[in-house]
Design an enzyme around this catalytic site. Structure first.
Site, mmCIF file in Angstrom:
data_model
loop_
_atom_site.group_PDB
_atom_site.id
_atom_site.type_symbol
_atom_site.label_atom_id
_atom_site.label_comp_id
_atom_site.label_asym_id
_atom_site.label_seq_id
_atom_site.Cartn_x
_atom_site.Cartn_y
_atom_site.Cartn_z
ATOM 1 N N SER A 53 0.848 -1.297 0.135
ATOM 2 C CA SER A 53 -0.042 -0.007 0.018
ATOM 3 C C SER A 53 0.834 1.324 0.005
ATOM 4 O O SER A 53 0.181 2.366 -0.463
ATOM 5 C CB SER A 53 -1.004 -0.024 1.170
ATOM 6 O OG SER A 53 -0.200 0.089 2.390
ATOM 7 N N LYS A 97 0.663 4.336 6.730
ATOM 8 C CA LYS A 97 0.153 5.196 5.738
ATOM 9 C C LYS A 97 0.386 6.634 5.727
ATOM 10 O O LYS A 97 1.404 7.079 6.926
ATOM 11 C CB LYS A 97 -1.292 5.193 5.992
ATOM 12 C CG LYS A 97 -2.311 3.920 6.162
ATOM 13 C CD LYS A 97 -2.194 3.179 4.746
ATOM 14 C CE LYS A 97 -2.922 1.891 4.951
ATOM 15 N NZ LYS A 97 -3.001 1.120 3.837
#
Length: 229
Positions: free
Chosen positions: A37, A94
């Protein structure tokens, strides 16, 4: 061994164990990157050192920080406790792309904050990366590479050719929360899935890729590689 020596040895081991636990709880922790990701900033197989003191302090086995002295800023790469209802309990990593009070939008992978498109340039030439599902084989996949500039952070983001890259309608970020996105825009379960994240659930700031393992074994070029925020 006489009693006094035994007491000294037990005391020494106890202090050592407590010091190690305190170091891991309040200062630094290594986390493994199992998914793509955050490609290309972080690679599958990276072991990343997290600065757990960067924003606050949390006691073990608690879900929110007991003390906070700084909020994550736009562009920071953070580690957070898995949101409630997440199918896995693993910590997530993230990038913070918007903070409390901001509006955020994504148009085909292109980030828009407070109504202004974040500067983004497409990188010409061939783009590929190595992907791997957990337990599966490595495979090389195509990508479209962009350089994005968020405040004073300059980093690469990827999208998949010929596919939508994850639109997000305009949303307001509540105070006390941050909005998170993966750098691999169409391969990330982030705030598009679980919404804004309370600052208290942020465990720390990614600092250093200590070691990394890829399809060919150790990635020597990522040894002690500082994370690009």
């Amino acid at each position: 061994m006489d009693r006094s020596k035994l007491v000294k040895e037990v005391r020494g081991w106890t202090f050592t164990i407590l010091a190690v636990l305190a170091f891991r709880t309040f200062l630094y922790e290594a986390v493994y990157i199992p998914s793509g990701s955050m490609i290309p900033t972080l690679q599958i197989g990276d072991y990343v050192i997290v600065e757990k003191w960067a924003y606050g302090a949390r006691l073990p086995f608690t879900e929110t920080a007991q003390a906070t002295w700084r909020s994550p800023a736009r562009g920071d790469i953070v580690v957070l406790l898995a949101p409630p209802g997440n199918p896995r309990d693993d910590d997530l990593i993230k990038r913070v792309v918007a903070v409390g009070g901001d509006t955020v939008e994504i148009r085909d992978g292109h980030l828009v904050v407070n109504g202004d498109p974040v500067p983004r340039e497409r990188v010409p030439g061939r783009c590929t990366y190595w992907n791997k599902n957990e337990g599966g084989p490595w495979r090389e996949e195509p990508c479209v590479d962009f350089v994005e500039t968020l405040v004073d952070h300059r980093y690469h983001t990827f999208c998949t050719p010929y596919l939508p890259c994850g639109d997000v309608p305009v949303a307001k970020v509540p105070d006390g929360t941050v909005w998170l996105a993966g750098d691999h825009r169409d391969h990330s379960a982030d705030s598009r899935v679980f919404g804004p994240v309370p600052v208290g659930r942020i465990k720390g700031r990614a600092w250093l890729a200590l070691v990394s393992w890829g399809p060919g074994g150790p990635r020597w070029d990522r040894l002690f590689h500082f994370v690009n925020h």
